[in-house]
Design a protein around this motif. Structure first.
Motif, PDB file in Angstrom:
ATOM      1  N   LEU A   1       0.804  -1.215   0.000  1.00  0.00           N
ATOM      2  CA  LEU A   1       0.000   0.000   0.000  1.00  0.00           C
ATOM      3  C   LEU A   1       0.844   1.276   0.000  1.00  0.00           C
ATOM      4  N   PRO A   2       1.970   1.333   0.712  1.00  0.00           N
ATOM      5  CA  PRO A   2       2.774   2.576   0.705  1.00  0.00           C
ATOM      6  C   PRO A   2       3.282   2.976  -0.672  1.00  0.00           C
TER       7      PRO A   2
ATOM      8  N   SER B   1       8.890  -2.228   4.794  1.00  0.00           N
ATOM      9  CA  SER B   1       9.621  -3.361   4.228  1.00  0.00           C
ATOM     10  C   SER B   1       9.421  -3.519   2.723  1.00  0.00           C
ATOM     11  N   CYS B   2       8.207  -3.271   2.219  1.00  0.00           N
ATOM     12  CA  CYS B   2       7.947  -3.542   0.800  1.00  0.00           C
ATOM     13  C   CYS B   2       8.559  -2.487  -0.119  1.00  0.00           C
ATOM     14  N   LEU B   3       9.035  -1.370   0.426  1.00  0.00           N
ATOM     15  CA  LEU B   3       9.664  -0.330  -0.400  1.00  0.00           C
ATOM     16  C   LEU B   3      11.182  -0.453  -0.411  1.00  0.00           C
TER      17      LEU B   3
ATOM     18  N   GLU C   1      -2.270   3.738   9.141  1.00  0.00           N
ATOM     19  CA  GLU C   1      -2.369   2.375   8.618  1.00  0.00           C
ATOM     20  C   GLU C   1      -1.870   2.273   7.184  1.00  0.00           C
ATOM     21  N   MET C   2      -1.764   3.403   6.479  1.00  0.00           N
ATOM     22  CA  MET C   2      -1.286   3.358   5.102  1.00  0.00           C
ATOM     23  C   MET C   2       0.207   3.112   5.019  1.00  0.00           C
ATOM     24  N   ILE C   3       0.938   3.351   6.090  1.00  0.00           N
ATOM     25  CA  ILE C   3       2.395   3.154   6.032  1.00  0.00           C
ATOM     26  C   ILE C   3       2.834   1.950   6.852  1.00  0.00           C
ATOM     27  N   ARG C   4       1.888   1.322   7.557  1.00  0.00           N
ATOM     28  CA  ARG C   4       2.234   0.103   8.285  1.00  0.00           C
ATOM     29  C   ARG C   4       2.312  -1.066   7.313  1.00  0.00           C
TER      30      ARG C   4
END
Length: 608
Positions: free
Chosen positions: A100-101, A141-143, A179-182
């Motif tokens: 999501l981020p 983590s995903c970025l 919650e958008m950056i978690r």
């Protein structure tokens, strides 16, 4: 009739009877992308359902190949809808790629009916760090990639206690919930429209359009008692359907089937074409490759009618320009057109196709990156200084363009008509050598025949030849490119647009007509001249341009003749007849020295 045809008939019959079909007395039928997916009903609808099954286009959902339920926000952000709670007007969404981020920079709810679900919102700044930032902050983590991590810091964080020595700020993201950056990849959104639907679910009812009225109003409807009741009602309705209705349903089902078959055939046509194309040099990339090459589409170079161009990197020394084609490019004709055309071209004055991507519905074209961008930057006053190129360099650019177009018309197995010659499509390399680009509108025709039939006009206003609009001026042919080239030459001489849509005074002098009248009266051209010889170059480019923009195709020179005119001495060029004295089809054709008398051009069909 195939099984697929049978299913289409049944599904369409269900929609006709249940979804607004049987006198609009039935509750809207629920739909799902998969068995345990979220139930889709008013105000939402699936994109394959009739328009009246939903509230408005902002509530349209779709199913992807994994049968996930997708919502497209106005900012081109796509969300995977996990759950829809109609009673509390809540949707629980996630990023389809589980990150999501990554959508933060484009995320906006301003033009949608949705808002963040009652959570505190804050401004965040994202940092790229090469070392771990203490024990209180977790990276996104995903970025992250090997060698660095991405951290998000709230505006409420006191950065004085944070060591950012090994960090670089990337960008700010305003007003988003935490919650958008978690790493949970979960987002909660509420919707507010339509207002009249509030309370329907609490009453055990469904919301839908009000019947027996022409106004767009909604009201609450009783839910069916049970599935058995639904089945009995549907069976009863089916039993009363007359032969005429059955015929109409079958006809509509066949159209749905034909449309789906056409879409599959288009995809198959692209795959077959690419299979035949393997012998040529351009490489085929996956969409994941394209994202890696462009660093997640980080550096945008420009945007046009068919797609957006990003700067990319194949290695530390090789840069490319990647054009991501719009999903709305129809049956893929523009993609096939450009790839097929570019595969036939090998010329110093034509852009080189490095590779392409055809990954499902995602399509992209990869070209050499040219650092000086397009000719438009140097001839249009909208882009600042217009005198940065010398007249000698402008002459070299004009000659290179002419040789490139001449190659398209004569140098390939089939004649290639570009149909969109304009400064924006003339790219310049690091030595300002011109390269013709963007072959999305190009057409192929046999070299032994000169005209091409067209059903609609194509090109850019201000550069389109008259015959493309009206056959009264002649047939569409390679001479249409000659006209566009002439308009570009005159724009180079004038240092500004030949057609200016922003001019409010319709009496303002049209530059090509002004420059023709000046030459016709023997007056000096009142344009920028910097050194000796500039005036002669400017006059030569002007005369060639005026020859090229003659209203009737037969009065224009071929590109081979244009090259000779540009390579020769300017004082040997004769004054062309006025393209402005009479634009009507009855004007006498002016004879150009050395040009044979007019012969009718036979119309041929476009090469598929």
């Amino acid at each position: 009739m195939s099984l697929e045809m049978d299913l289409s008939v049944v599904c369409l019959l269900m929609l006709v009877l249940v979804c607004h079909g049987a006198g609009h007395n039935e509750t809207f039928q629920e739909a799902r992308c998969k068995k345990h997916g979220p139930a889709i009903r008013f105000p939402f609808r699936l994109d394959k359902q009739p328009v009246h099954c939903g509230y408005d286009p902002r509530f349209v959902l779709s199913c992807n190949q994994r049968n996930e339920t997708l919502l497209q926000l106005p900012t081109s952000v796509t969300l995977n809808i996990k759950k829809i709670d109609y009673a509390s007007r809540l949707i629980i969404a996630a990023d389809p790629d589980n990150c999501l981020p990554r959508q933060l920079r484009n995320f906006s709810l301003s033009q949608s009916p949705f808002k963040f679900a009652g959570q505190y919102q804050d401004d965040y700044a994202l940092f790229n760090c090469t070392s771990k930032q203490g024990d209180y902050y977790d990276p996104i983590s995903c970025l992250g990639v090997p060698g660095y991590d991405i951290y998000a810091y709230s505006s409420n964080n006191f950065l004085g206690y944070t060591d950012l020595t090994n960090c670089t700020k990337m960008y700010n993201v305003p007003s988003i919930p935490s919650e958008m950056i978690r790493g949970d990849n979960i987002l909660h959104l509420n919707w507010s429209e339509p207002a009249a639907c509030v309370g329907c679910e609490e009453q055990g009812k469904f919301c839908g359009w009000k019947k027996n009225t022409s106004k767009l109003e909604t009201e609450c409807y009783e839910k069916p008692k049970s599935n058995k009741g639904k089945i009995r009602k549907i069976e009863g309705a089916v039993a009363t359907v007359g032969s005429v209705l059955v015929l109409l349903v079958l006809l509509a089902a066949y159209r749905v089937y034909s449309s789906d078959k056409a879409a599959k055939n288009n995809q198959k046509r692209i795959e077959n074409f690419l299979a035949d194309y393997k012998a040529l040099k351009p490489a085929r990339y996956t969409y994941a490759d394209i994202k890696r090459i462009t660093d997640e589409f980080k550096d945008k170079l420009g945007q046009g009618a068919y797609g957006t161009v990003f700067k990319g990197k194949l290695s530390d020394e090789i840069f490319v320009a990647v054009k991501i084609l719009n999903n709305s490019t129809g049956n893929g004709e523009e993609f096939i057109n450009e790839v097929a055309t570019m595969g036939k071209i090998h010329h110093v004055n034509v852009i080189r196709l490095v590779g392409y991507c055809a990954d499902g519905f995602r399509r992209a074209l990869v070209y050499d990156y040219l650092p000086n961008e397009s000719l438009e930057k140097f001839v249009s006053s909208e882009h600042g200084e217009t005198s940065s190129l010398s007249w000698e360099k402008l002459q070299d650019i004009a000659l290179g363009m002419a040789k490139g177009i001449e190659y398209l018309h004569q140098g390939c197995d089939q004649r290639i008509l570009h149909f969109d010659i304009k400064p924006h499509n003339i790219l310049l390399d690091d030595h300002f050598n011109p390269k013709i680009s963007d072959f999305g509108l190009a057409k192929l025709c046999s070299k032994d025949q000169s005209a091409v039939s067209m059903t609609t006009a194509r090109g850019t206003m201000g550069y389109i030849a008259p015959e493309v609009f009206s056959r009264n001026f002649g047939h569409v042919s390679y001479k249409s490119d000659v006209y566009s080239f002439g308009m570009v030459l005159l724009e180079m001489v004038g240092g500004r647009k030949t057609i200016d849509d922003k001019v409010e005074n319709s009496n303002q002098i049209y530059f090509p007509e002004w420059v023709y009248n000046s030459l016709d009266k023997g007056e000096e051209l009142r344009i920028r001249i910097e050194k000796e010889g500039d005036a002669q170059i400017a006059k030569k480019l002007t005369l060639v341009g005026l020859w090229c923009i003659q209203w009737h195709p037969v009065d224009r020179p071929s590109m081979n003749t244009v090259v000779q005119m540009l390579e020769g001495e300017g004082d040997k060029l004769t004054m062309p007849p006025s393209p402005f004295a009479s634009a009507g089809p009855g004007r006498m054709h002016a004879n150009m020295p050395g040009r044979p008398h007019y012969q009718a051009l036979e119309v041929i069909s476009e090469t598929e």
